[in-house]
Design a protein around this motif. Structure first.
Motif, short mmCIF file in Angstrom:
data_model
loop_
_atom_site.label_atom_id
_atom_site.label_comp_id
_atom_site.label_asym_id
_atom_site.label_seq_id
_atom_site.Cartn_x
_atom_site.Cartn_y
_atom_site.Cartn_z
N ASP A 1 42.05 3.12 29.45
CA ASP A 1 40.87 2.31 29.72
C ASP A 1 39.91 2.50 28.55
OD1 ASP A 1 40.86 3.13 33.25
OD2 ASP A 1 41.77 1.44 32.17
N HIS A 2 39.51 1.39 27.95
CA HIS A 2 38.70 1.45 26.73
C HIS A 2 37.39 0.73 26.95
CE1 HIS A 2 37.82 0.17 22.43
NE2 HIS A 2 37.78 1.49 22.42
N LEU A 3 36.30 1.44 26.71
CA LEU A 3 34.97 0.87 26.90
C LEU A 3 34.61 0.02 25.69
CD1 LEU A 3 32.36 0.72 28.56
CD2 LEU A 3 31.56 2.75 27.34
N GLU A 4 34.36 -1.27 25.94
CA GLU A 4 34.00 -2.20 24.86
C GLU A 4 32.72 -2.91 25.28
OE1 GLU A 4 37.50 -4.65 24.47
OE2 GLU A 4 38.77 -2.95 23.95
N GLY A 5 31.59 -2.37 24.81
CA GLY A 5 30.30 -2.89 25.24
C GLY A 5 30.07 -2.57 26.69
N LEU A 6 29.92 -3.61 27.50
CA LEU A 6 29.71 -3.42 28.94
C LEU A 6 31.01 -3.61 29.72
CD1 LEU A 6 26.31 -5.30 29.36
CD2 LEU A 6 26.70 -2.85 29.03
N THR A 7 32.10 -3.75 29.02
CA THR A 7 33.38 -4.05 29.66
C THR A 7 34.37 -2.92 29.41
OG1 THR A 7 33.04 -6.41 29.28
CG2 THR A 7 35.28 -5.71 29.79
N VAL A 8 35.17 -2.64 30.43
CA VAL A 8 36.27 -1.70 30.26
C VAL A 8 37.57 -2.51 30.30
CG1 VAL A 8 37.50 0.27 31.21
CG2 VAL A 8 35.01 0.20 31.31
N ASN A 9 38.30 -2.46 29.20
CA ASN A 9 39.60 -3.15 29.11
C ASN A 9 40.72 -2.12 29.13
OD1 ASN A 9 38.57 -5.82 28.82
ND2 ASN A 9 38.01 -5.32 26.72
N ASP A 10 41.83 -2.50 29.71
CA ASP A 10 42.95 -1.57 29.68
C ASP A 10 44.06 -2.08 28.78
OD1 ASP A 10 45.25 -2.15 32.38
OD2 ASP A 10 43.76 -3.52 31.56
N TYR A 11 44.74 -1.14 28.17
CA TYR A 11 45.80 -1.42 27.21
C TYR A 11 47.05 -0.64 27.59
CZ TYR A 11 42.08 -3.39 24.35
OH TYR A 11 41.03 -4.15 23.89
N TRP A 12 48.21 -1.22 27.22
CA TRP A 12 49.49 -0.62 27.54
C TRP A 12 50.32 -0.44 26.28
CZ3 TRP A 12 50.89 0.91 32.44
CH2 TRP A 12 50.06 0.48 33.48
N GLY A 13 51.11 0.63 26.28
CA GLY A 13 52.06 0.83 25.21
C GLY A 13 53.36 0.09 25.51
N ALA B 1 49.73 7.78 21.25
CA ALA B 1 48.70 7.75 20.22
C ALA B 1 48.01 6.39 20.22
CB ALA B 1 49.31 8.03 18.86
N ALA B 2 46.69 6.41 20.33
CA ALA B 2 45.90 5.19 20.31
C ALA B 2 45.32 4.97 18.92
CB ALA B 2 44.78 5.26 21.33
N SER C 1 40.57 -0.52 16.83
CA SER C 1 39.11 -0.53 16.89
C SER C 1 38.65 0.27 18.11
CB SER C 1 38.61 -1.96 16.96
OG SER C 1 39.08 -2.72 15.86
N ILE C 2 38.81 1.58 18.00
CA ILE C 2 38.50 2.45 19.13
C ILE C 2 37.02 2.77 19.16
CG2 ILE C 2 38.88 4.72 20.15
CD1 ILE C 2 41.75 4.57 19.03
N ILE C 3 36.40 2.52 20.31
CA ILE C 3 35.00 2.85 20.50
C ILE C 3 34.91 4.07 21.41
CG2 ILE C 3 32.77 2.04 21.35
CD1 ILE C 3 33.83 -0.85 20.80
N SER C 4 35.43 3.92 22.62
CA SER C 4 35.42 5.04 23.56
C SER C 4 36.55 4.87 24.57
CB SER C 4 34.07 5.12 24.28
OG SER C 4 34.07 6.20 25.20
N ILE C 5 37.52 5.76 24.47
CA ILE C 5 38.62 5.75 25.44
C ILE C 5 38.17 6.52 26.68
CG2 ILE C 5 40.95 6.53 25.92
CD1 ILE C 5 41.60 6.00 22.99
N GLN D 1 40.40 -4.26 19.81
CA GLN D 1 41.79 -4.12 20.19
C GLN D 1 42.24 -2.69 19.97
OE1 GLN D 1 44.22 -6.09 21.44
NE2 GLN D 1 42.91 -7.86 21.73
N VAL D 2 43.04 -2.22 20.91
CA VAL D 2 43.60 -0.87 20.83
C VAL D 2 45.11 -0.98 20.89
CG1 VAL D 2 43.76 1.35 21.99
CG2 VAL D 2 41.56 0.16 21.90
#
Length: 119
Positions: free
Chosen positions: A98-110, A23-24, A27-31, A1-2
């Motif tokens: 857009d946040h890379l989580e394993g093989l998935t890219v999820n998007d998050y909003w403020g 500001a993000a 659990s940031i892996i790769s934005i 989660q971001v």
């Protein structure tokens, strides 16, 4: 989660400037890309600007030459420098990543930050 937290909005006179921050955290892996969108209540959400991880940018035609998007990868933060503001720039501004989580890219909003351009 971001989690995303925007700041920097406010009231400014036409022709003025504001700098928004996003500001993000979490659990940031790769934005991957980071972007800004805006919405007037009751109307459609509109794209404003986006920046890739490598710094490549694109802008809506309505803000080209006036707005500049940037990012600090070390701080997981995006910025939107807004100059020569016009009343039609008034809106709630939202950050999106857009946040890379394993093989998935999820998007998050403020949650959004209000920008009001008025004399």
């Amino acid at each position: 989660q971001v989690q995303l937290v925007e700041s920097g909005g406010g009231l400014v006179q036409p022709g003025g400037s504001l700098r928004l921050s996003c500001a993000a955290s979490g659990s940031i892996i790769s934005i991957m890309s980071m972007g800004w969108y805006r919405q007037v209540p009751g109307k459609q959400l509109h794209f404003v600007a986006r920046i890739a991880r490598d710094g490549d940018t694109n802008y809506a035609d309505s803000v080209k030459g006036r707005f500049t998007i940037s990012r600090d990868n070390a701080r997981n933060t995006a910025y939107l420098q807004m100059n020569s503001l016009k009343p039609e720039d008034t809106a709630n501004y939202y950050c999106n990543v857009d946040h890379l989580e394993g093989l998935t890219v999820n998007d998050y909003w403020g949650q959004g930050t209000q920008v009001t351009v008025s004399s």
